[in-house]
Write a protein that holds these residues in place. Sequence first.
Motif, PDB file in Angstrom:
ATOM      1  N   ILE A   1      -8.997   3.338   4.192  1.00 39.46           N
ATOM      2  CA  ILE A   1      -7.746   3.109   4.924  1.00 39.46           C
ATOM      3  C   ILE A   1      -6.895   4.367   4.925  1.00 39.46           C
ATOM      4  CG2 ILE A   1      -5.594   1.782   5.004  1.00 39.46           C
ATOM      5  CD1 ILE A   1      -7.076  -0.531   3.718  1.00 39.46           C
ATOM      6  N   ASP A   2      -6.517   4.819   6.119  1.00 42.81           N
ATOM      7  CA  ASP A   2      -5.592   5.944   6.260  1.00 42.81           C
ATOM      8  C   ASP A   2      -4.185   5.361   6.430  1.00 42.81           C
ATOM      9  OD1 ASP A   2      -4.025   8.117   7.055  1.00 42.81           O
ATOM     10  OD2 ASP A   2      -5.678   9.088   8.113  1.00 42.81           O
ATOM     11  N   VAL A   3      -3.425   5.359   5.340  1.00 41.99           N
ATOM     12  CA  VAL A   3      -2.104   4.720   5.341  1.00 41.99           C
ATOM     13  C   VAL A   3      -1.148   5.418   6.298  1.00 41.99           C
ATOM     14  CG1 VAL A   3      -0.079   4.191   3.923  1.00 41.99           C
ATOM     15  CG2 VAL A   3      -2.374   3.861   2.991  1.00 41.99           C
ATOM     16  N   GLU A   4      -1.203   6.748   6.362  1.00 41.34           N
ATOM     17  CA  GLU A   4      -0.285   7.510   7.197  1.00 41.34           C
ATOM     18  C   GLU A   4      -0.446   7.186   8.678  1.00 41.34           C
ATOM     19  OE1 GLU A   4       2.219   9.366   6.118  1.00 41.34           O
ATOM     20  OE2 GLU A   4       1.626   8.747   4.105  1.00 41.34           O
ATOM     21  N   LYS A   5      -1.654   6.865   9.094  1.00 39.54           N
ATOM     22  CA  LYS A   5      -1.915   6.562  10.510  1.00 39.54           C
ATOM     23  C   LYS A   5      -1.860   5.067  10.809  1.00 39.54           C
ATOM     24  CE  LYS A   5      -4.760  10.682  11.304  1.00 39.54           C
ATOM     25  NZ  LYS A   5      -6.097  11.195  11.686  1.00 39.54           N
ATOM     26  N   SER A   6      -1.681   4.267   9.785  1.00 37.52           N
ATOM     27  CA  SER A   6      -1.574   2.817   9.974  1.00 37.52           C
ATOM     28  C   SER A   6      -0.156   2.440  10.391  1.00 37.52           C
ATOM     29  CB  SER A   6      -1.950   2.081   8.688  1.00 37.52           C
ATOM     30  OG  SER A   6      -3.281   2.339   8.313  1.00 37.52           O
ATOM     31  N   LYS A   7      -0.028   1.301  11.055  1.00 39.17           N
ATOM     32  CA  LYS A   7       1.283   0.801  11.481  1.00 39.17           C
ATOM     33  C   LYS A   7       1.681  -0.358  10.570  1.00 39.17           C
ATOM     34  CE  LYS A   7       0.727   2.246  16.296  1.00 39.17           C
ATOM     35  NZ  LYS A   7       0.709   1.826  17.720  1.00 39.17           N
ATOM     36  N   LEU A   8       2.653  -0.095   9.688  1.00 34.92           N
ATOM     37  CA  LEU A   8       3.026  -1.061   8.655  1.00 34.92           C
ATOM     38  C   LEU A   8       4.454  -1.567   8.795  1.00 34.92           C
ATOM     39  CD1 LEU A   8       1.590   0.937   5.606  1.00 34.92           C
ATOM     40  CD2 LEU A   8       0.387  -0.763   6.987  1.00 34.92           C
ATOM     41  N   ASP A   9       5.156  -1.144   9.841  1.00 35.52           N
ATOM     42  CA  ASP A   9       6.587  -1.425   9.959  1.00 35.52           C
ATOM     43  C   ASP A   9       6.916  -2.911  10.035  1.00 35.52           C
ATOM     44  OD1 ASP A   9       7.151   1.237   9.855  1.00 35.52           O
ATOM     45  OD2 ASP A   9       7.232   1.510  12.024  1.00 35.52           O
ATOM     46  N   ASN A  10       5.971  -3.730  10.472  1.00 39.54           N
ATOM     47  CA  ASN A  10       6.243  -5.162  10.601  1.00 39.54           C
ATOM     48  C   ASN A  10       6.146  -5.918   9.293  1.00 39.54           C
ATOM     49  OD1 ASN A  10       6.686  -4.875  13.296  1.00 39.54           O
ATOM     50  ND2 ASN A  10       4.743  -5.705  13.973  1.00 39.54           N
ATOM     51  N   SER A  11       5.771  -5.242   8.227  1.00 44.03           N
ATOM     52  CA  SER A  11       5.610  -5.922   6.941  1.00 44.03           C
ATOM     53  C   SER A  11       6.177  -5.101   5.797  1.00 44.03           C
ATOM     54  CB  SER A  11       4.123  -6.207   6.680  1.00 44.03           C
ATOM     55  OG  SER A  11       3.924  -6.702   5.373  1.00 44.03           O
ATOM     56  N   GLN A  12       7.241  -5.601   5.174  1.00 38.94           N
ATOM     57  CA  GLN A  12       7.800  -4.946   4.001  1.00 38.94           C
ATOM     58  C   GLN A  12       6.786  -4.956   2.855  1.00 38.94           C
ATOM     59  OE1 GLN A  12      10.457  -3.241   3.446  1.00 38.94           O
ATOM     60  NE2 GLN A  12      11.644  -3.581   5.286  1.00 38.94           N
ATOM     61  N   THR A  13       6.011  -6.028   2.763  1.00 38.61           N
ATOM     62  CA  THR A  13       5.017  -6.126   1.690  1.00 38.61           C
ATOM     63  C   THR A  13       3.985  -5.016   1.794  1.00 38.61           C
ATOM     64  OG1 THR A  13       5.279  -8.531   1.691  1.00 38.61           O
ATOM     65  CG2 THR A  13       3.346  -7.651   0.575  1.00 38.61           C
ATOM     66  N   PHE A  14       3.447  -4.795   2.993  1.00 39.64           N
ATOM     67  CA  PHE A  14       2.454  -3.738   3.191  1.00 39.64           C
ATOM     68  C   PHE A  14       3.060  -2.367   2.920  1.00 39.64           C
ATOM     69  CE2 PHE A  14      -0.085  -7.028   4.784  1.00 39.64           C
ATOM     70  CZ  PHE A  14      -1.349  -6.567   5.107  1.00 39.64           C
ATOM     71  N   LYS A  15       4.313  -2.179   3.323  1.00 42.17           N
ATOM     72  CA  LYS A  15       4.978  -0.894   3.089  1.00 42.17           C
ATOM     73  C   LYS A  15       5.152  -0.644   1.597  1.00 42.17           C
ATOM     74  CE  LYS A  15       8.548   0.127   5.750  1.00 42.17           C
ATOM     75  NZ  LYS A  15       9.785  -0.095   6.515  1.00 42.17           N
ATOM     76  N   HIS A  16       5.605  -1.680   0.864  1.00 39.44           N
ATOM     77  CA  HIS A  16       5.770  -1.546  -0.584  1.00 39.44           C
ATOM     78  C   HIS A  16       4.437  -1.210  -1.251  1.00 39.44           C
ATOM     79  CE1 HIS A  16       9.858  -2.803  -0.484  1.00 39.44           C
ATOM     80  NE2 HIS A  16       9.637  -4.082  -0.302  1.00 39.44           N
ATOM     81  N   VAL A  17       3.396  -1.904  -0.821  1.00 40.86           N
ATOM     82  CA  VAL A  17       2.104  -1.802  -1.489  1.00 40.86           C
ATOM     83  C   VAL A  17       1.388  -0.496  -1.164  1.00 40.86           C
ATOM     84  CG1 VAL A  17      -0.231  -2.770  -1.502  1.00 40.86           C
ATOM     85  CG2 VAL A  17       1.732  -4.283  -1.758  1.00 40.86           C
ATOM     86  N   PHE A  18       1.334  -0.140   0.130  1.00 41.33           N
ATOM     87  CA  PHE A  18       0.509   0.990   0.559  1.00 41.33           C
ATOM     88  C   PHE A  18       1.246   2.328   0.544  1.00 41.33           C
ATOM     89  CE2 PHE A  18      -1.972  -2.418   2.825  1.00 41.33           C
ATOM     90  CZ  PHE A  18      -3.100  -2.297   2.037  1.00 41.33           C
ATOM     91  N   LYS A  19       2.447   2.369   1.107  1.00 42.71           N
ATOM     92  CA  LYS A  19       3.125   3.656   1.254  1.00 42.71           C
ATOM     93  C   LYS A  19       3.539   4.265  -0.079  1.00 42.71           C
ATOM     94  CE  LYS A  19       4.470   3.830   6.043  1.00 42.71           C
ATOM     95  NZ  LYS A  19       5.514   4.192   7.010  1.00 42.71           N
ATOM     96  N   ASN A  20       3.843   3.413  -1.052  1.00 42.91           N
ATOM     97  CA  ASN A  20       4.196   3.913  -2.382  1.00 42.91           C
ATOM     98  C   ASN A  20       2.979   4.031  -3.293  1.00 42.91           C
ATOM     99  OD1 ASN A  20       6.958   4.071  -1.774  1.00 42.91           O
ATOM    100  ND2 ASN A  20       7.250   1.912  -2.250  1.00 42.91           N
ATOM    101  N   GLU A  21       1.801   3.765  -2.718  1.00 45.24           N
ATOM    102  CA  GLU A  21       0.535   3.845  -3.446  1.00 45.24           C
ATOM    103  C   GLU A  21       0.510   2.959  -4.690  1.00 45.24           C
ATOM    104  OE1 GLU A  21      -0.209   7.995  -4.137  1.00 45.24           O
ATOM    105  OE2 GLU A  21      -1.077   8.252  -2.146  1.00 45.24           O
ATOM    106  N   ASN A  22       1.170   1.803  -4.565  1.00 44.26           N
ATOM    107  CA  ASN A  22       1.083   0.827  -5.648  1.00 44.26           C
ATOM    108  C   ASN A  22      -0.294   0.178  -5.666  1.00 44.26           C
ATOM    109  OD1 ASN A  22       3.809   1.123  -6.545  1.00 44.26           O
ATOM    110  ND2 ASN A  22       4.474  -0.030  -4.758  1.00 44.26           N
TER     111      ASN A  22
END
Length: 311
Positions: A229-250
């Motif tokens: 999964i390439d997080v930088e190229k993914s579209k995560l704006d519709n989900s706070q959960t996905f943003k918390h989990v992936f963008k912060n590398e949790n």
Amino acid sequence: MKKYYGIIFSVLYALFFRFLVEIDVLDFNSLDYLIIVPVFLACIPFLLDPKSFVDNSILRTILFPLTASVLFLLVAFIFRLEDMGSLILLLPPYVVISVLVSLVLRVVVSIQVNYNKKSIAKSSLFLLAVPIAFGNIERYFEKKESKFEIFQTIRIDAPVDVVWNNLFSVPNLKNSIDNSVYNYLGFPNPVKSDYNSMTNVRLGYFDNGVILNEKVVECSKYSKLSFDIDVEKSKLDNSQTFKHVFKNENLVFNSITYKLKKLNSSQTELTLLCNYKIRTNVPFYGEFCSKNIIYDFENKLLKALKKKIEE
């Protein structure tokens, strides 16, 4: 109205720290936000009126922090600071910790009520300063990293080449996938995937609008197919959960792999394997949540693929 000031100020207190998470002063997945803030949230009603918690029923001691936690999460959800998924992740620690701390404080206060209203300003400053200071100190320590591998297998009544051809571009599963309790708690279902052979990238679409950019990293025809999964190229704006989990590398997926085994000319064994790691200062909670959510995801996706391919 005055008797509810404790709840109101507790909600505002928690929202203040949620704002600090939003501007990246504090981390969502931290001891500070998940443990320390609920502890101090429970202290606020006692700071304002400790005697009332001794004189009244123990029910008040339980209901005040419980109500404050639920109202905080509800307000955060309404103003789109959290979605349903992250709200469900936050609810257990906030409710359990704040209620337990409140019960302990009631015992302490019942022993000796020594309350000076002039100390409110000093105590309020303490309530704000400790979590902020702790959160910034916590950032200097490496989060505990744990690696996991979860897999599930299903038998599909179809030739191996047919199953293989449905893995790159997964057909629309909207009418084939079953809902589980996690969907009602706000976690999305996969809908379909589109594969671009020129870029060797698959786009995975979810029913909450999230789109994952998945690069093919290993391919052995009719045998194995792996994605990263390439997080930088993914579209995560519709989900706070996905943003918390992936963008912060949790949570980091090292690979998502399909393995195929030909059983006979009309049957194939398909295994879905998720290799991932979690980075958190609350490892027991992160491990529990990730394992259950990923297991549920694999189970639903494999069953939906089987149903779709066998149609």
